[in-house]
Motif scaffolding. Structure first.
Motif, PDB file in Angstrom:
ATOM      1  N   ILE A  22       0.835  -1.201   0.000  1.00  0.00           N
ATOM      2  CA  ILE A  22       0.000   0.000   0.000  1.00  0.00           C
ATOM      3  C   ILE A  22       0.873   1.256   0.000  1.00  0.00           C
ATOM      4  N   SER A  23       1.962   1.267   0.742  1.00  0.00           N
ATOM      5  CA  SER A  23       2.864   2.427   0.777  1.00  0.00           C
ATOM      6  C   SER A  23       3.469   2.701  -0.596  1.00  0.00           C
ATOM      7  N   VAL A  24       3.947   1.656  -1.258  1.00  0.00           N
ATOM      8  CA  VAL A  24       4.526   1.831  -2.586  1.00  0.00           C
ATOM      9  C   VAL A  24       3.471   2.353  -3.560  1.00  0.00           C
ATOM     10  N   ASN A  25       2.269   1.802  -3.516  1.00  0.00           N
ATOM     11  CA  ASN A  25       1.195   2.269  -4.405  1.00  0.00           C
ATOM     12  C   ASN A  25       0.851   3.732  -4.151  1.00  0.00           C
ATOM     13  N   LEU A  26       0.814   4.152  -2.907  1.00  0.00           N
ATOM     14  CA  LEU A  26       0.515   5.545  -2.588  1.00  0.00           C
ATOM     15  C   LEU A  26       1.613   6.478  -3.099  1.00  0.00           C
ATOM     16  N   VAL A  27       2.873   6.094  -2.939  1.00  0.00           N
ATOM     17  CA  VAL A  27       3.977   6.918  -3.432  1.00  0.00           C
ATOM     18  C   VAL A  27       3.896   7.045  -4.954  1.00  0.00           C
ATOM     19  N   LEU A  28       3.670   5.941  -5.657  1.00  0.00           N
ATOM     20  CA  LEU A  28       3.579   5.980  -7.116  1.00  0.00           C
ATOM     21  C   LEU A  28       2.377   6.813  -7.578  1.00  0.00           C
ATOM     22  N   ALA A  29       1.239   6.663  -6.926  1.00  0.00           N
ATOM     23  CA  ALA A  29       0.049   7.436  -7.303  1.00  0.00           C
ATOM     24  C   ALA A  29       0.272   8.927  -7.057  1.00  0.00           C
ATOM     25  N   PHE A  30       0.886   9.270  -5.935  1.00  0.00           N
ATOM     26  CA  PHE A  30       1.161  10.676  -5.626  1.00  0.00           C
ATOM     27  C   PHE A  30       2.077  11.284  -6.676  1.00  0.00           C
ATOM     28  N   ASN A  31       3.152  10.582  -7.028  1.00  0.00           N
ATOM     29  CA  ASN A  31       4.083  11.100  -8.037  1.00  0.00           C
ATOM     30  C   ASN A  31       3.436  11.186  -9.416  1.00  0.00           C
ATOM     31  N   ALA A  32       2.555  10.266  -9.752  1.00  0.00           N
ATOM     32  CA  ALA A  32       1.870  10.315 -11.047  1.00  0.00           C
ATOM     33  C   ALA A  32       0.973  11.549 -11.130  1.00  0.00           C
ATOM     34  N   VAL A  33       0.252  11.837 -10.068  1.00  0.00           N
ATOM     35  CA  VAL A  33      -0.635  13.002 -10.065  1.00  0.00           C
ATOM     36  C   VAL A  33       0.170  14.293 -10.014  1.00  0.00           C
ATOM     37  N   LYS A  34       1.250  14.312  -9.252  1.00  0.00           N
ATOM     38  CA  LYS A  34       2.066  15.512  -9.101  1.00  0.00           C
ATOM     39  C   LYS A  34       2.743  15.917 -10.413  1.00  0.00           C
ATOM     40  N   THR A  35       3.136  14.958 -11.235  1.00  0.00           N
ATOM     41  CA  THR A  35       3.864  15.267 -12.462  1.00  0.00           C
ATOM     42  C   THR A  35       2.979  15.267 -13.700  1.00  0.00           C
ATOM     43  N   PHE A  36       1.663  15.102 -13.550  1.00  0.00           N
ATOM     44  CA  PHE A  36       0.761  15.081 -14.703  1.00  0.00           C
ATOM     45  C   PHE A  36       0.756  16.442 -15.374  1.00  0.00           C
ATOM     46  N   PRO A  37       1.081  16.496 -16.678  1.00  0.00           N
ATOM     47  CA  PRO A  37       1.194  17.795 -17.339  1.00  0.00           C
ATOM     48  C   PRO A  37      -0.134  18.474 -17.637  1.00  0.00           C
ATOM     49  N   GLY A  38      -1.230  17.785 -17.550  1.00  0.00           N
ATOM     50  CA  GLY A  38      -2.519  18.428 -17.776  1.00  0.00           C
ATOM     51  C   GLY A  38      -3.222  17.899 -19.011  1.00  0.00           C
ATOM     52  N   LEU A  39      -4.299  18.534 -19.332  1.00  0.00           N
ATOM     53  CA  LEU A  39      -5.112  18.108 -20.459  1.00  0.00           C
ATOM     54  C   LEU A  39      -4.626  18.742 -21.754  1.00  0.00           C
ATOM     55  N   GLU A  40      -4.820  18.037 -22.849  1.00  0.00           N
ATOM     56  CA  GLU A  40      -4.480  18.580 -24.165  1.00  0.00           C
ATOM     57  C   GLU A  40      -5.516  19.612 -24.600  1.00  0.00           C
ATOM     58  N   VAL A  41      -6.788  19.306 -24.382  1.00  0.00           N
ATOM     59  CA  VAL A  41      -7.875  20.224 -24.737  1.00  0.00           C
ATOM     60  C   VAL A  41      -8.847  20.281 -23.567  1.00  0.00           C
ATOM     61  N   SER A  42      -9.549  21.394 -23.442  1.00  0.00           N
ATOM     62  CA  SER A  42     -10.465  21.535 -22.307  1.00  0.00           C
ATOM     63  C   SER A  42     -11.746  20.742 -22.509  1.00  0.00           C
ATOM     64  N   ASN A  43     -12.189  20.573 -23.761  1.00  0.00           N
ATOM     65  CA  ASN A  43     -13.404  19.826 -24.029  1.00  0.00           C
ATOM     66  C   ASN A  43     -13.151  18.904 -25.220  1.00  0.00           C
ATOM     67  N   SER A  44     -12.952  17.627 -24.951  1.00  0.00           N
ATOM     68  CA  SER A  44     -12.593  16.688 -26.015  1.00  0.00           C
ATOM     69  C   SER A  44     -13.723  16.491 -27.021  1.00  0.00           C
ATOM     70  N   TYR A  45     -14.957  16.614 -26.582  1.00  0.00           N
ATOM     71  CA  TYR A  45     -16.072  16.454 -27.517  1.00  0.00           C
ATOM     72  C   TYR A  45     -16.068  17.562 -28.572  1.00  0.00           C
ATOM     73  N   VAL A  46     -15.885  18.802 -28.128  1.00  0.00           N
ATOM     74  CA  VAL A  46     -15.857  19.931 -29.066  1.00  0.00           C
ATOM     75  C   VAL A  46     -14.659  19.789 -30.006  1.00  0.00           C
ATOM     76  N   ALA A  47     -13.506  19.406 -29.478  1.00  0.00           N
ATOM     77  CA  ALA A  47     -12.310  19.241 -30.312  1.00  0.00           C
ATOM     78  C   ALA A  47     -12.494  18.128 -31.336  1.00  0.00           C
ATOM     79  N   SER A  48     -13.248  17.103 -30.986  1.00  0.00           N
ATOM     80  CA  SER A  48     -13.425  15.975 -31.901  1.00  0.00           C
ATOM     81  C   SER A  48     -14.331  16.318 -33.088  1.00  0.00           C
ATOM     82  N   GLN A  49     -15.133  17.353 -32.967  1.00  0.00           N
ATOM     83  CA  GLN A  49     -16.081  17.694 -34.029  1.00  0.00           C
ATOM     84  C   GLN A  49     -15.394  18.136 -35.318  1.00  0.00           C
TER      85      GLN A  49
END
Length: 149
Positions: A22-49
Motif C-alpha cells: 500500500i505504501s509503494v502504491n501511494l507513493v507511485l500514485a502521488f508522483n503520477a498526479v504531481k507530475t501530470f502535465p494536464g489536459l491537451e484540450v479543455s473539451n474533447s467532444y468539441v475538439a473531436s467535431q
C-alpha cells in the motif's frame, strides 16, 4: 528446538506485507498526479467535431517534420518535396513527455535549411509540441518526439 508459528505471527506478516504494498502504491500514485502535465484540450467532444477536417487540411500541406538535438541546439526540419519550409511558429514547447517542470519555449531561427534554437536538455525522451502556420494560413499542430541518447 523449533518455534511454533502462532496466529499473531501470521497476522503480523500479513499486515507488514500489505503495508509495504500500500505504501509503494501511494507513493507511485502521488508522483503520477504531481507530475501530470494536464489536459491537451479543455473539451474533447468539441475538439473531436472538427478533428478529421483539421487533420485533412494539415495533411494537405505534405510537410515532413522531424527534430533532433545536437549539443544544446534543437534542430527542427520541415520540408515539402525535399525543400526546406520556413513557417510562422505560433508556439513551440520543448519538454519531457511526463511532466512540465523542464518545459522550455525555444525561439527558432531559420538558417536557410532548418529552424534552430538553443535549449537545455539532457538524455532521454523529449517532446516538441509545435503550432505553426503555412504561408497560406493553414494551422499545423504536431508533437514531435526527440530522443536524446
Amino acid at each position: 528446538m523449533t518455534k511454533e508459528i502462532k496466529g499473531w505471527h501470521v497476522a503480523s506478516i500479513f499486515v507488514f506485507a500489505f503495508s509495504i504494498i500500500i505504501s509503494v502504491n501511494l507513493v507511485l500514485a502521488f508522483n503520477a498526479v504531481k507530475t501530470f502535465p494536464g489536459l491537451e484540450v479543455s473539451n474533447s467532444y468539441v475538439a473531436s467535431q472538427s478533428f478529421d477536417e483539421d487533420r485533412a487540411t494539415q495533411m494537405s500541406l505534405n510537410w515532413d517534420v522531424s527534430a533532433s538535438l545536437e549539443g544544446d541546439i534543437l534542430t527542427l526540419n520541415i520540408t515539402k518535396d525535399g525543400r526546406p519550409v520556413n513557417p510562422v511558429i505560433e508556439s513551440a514547447t520543448f519538454g519531457r513527455a511526463t511532466n512540465v517542470q523542464q518545459d522550455q519555449t525555444p525561439v527558432f531561427e531559420f538558417d536557410g535549411h532548418a529552424l534552430r534554437a538553443p535549449v537545455d536538455a539532457g538524455p532521454g525522451n523529449w517532446n516538441l509540441r509545435l503550432r505553426a502556420r503555412s504561408e497560406d494560413g493553414i494551422l499545423f499542430q504536431q508533437r514531435v518526439i526527440v530522443e536524446v541518447p
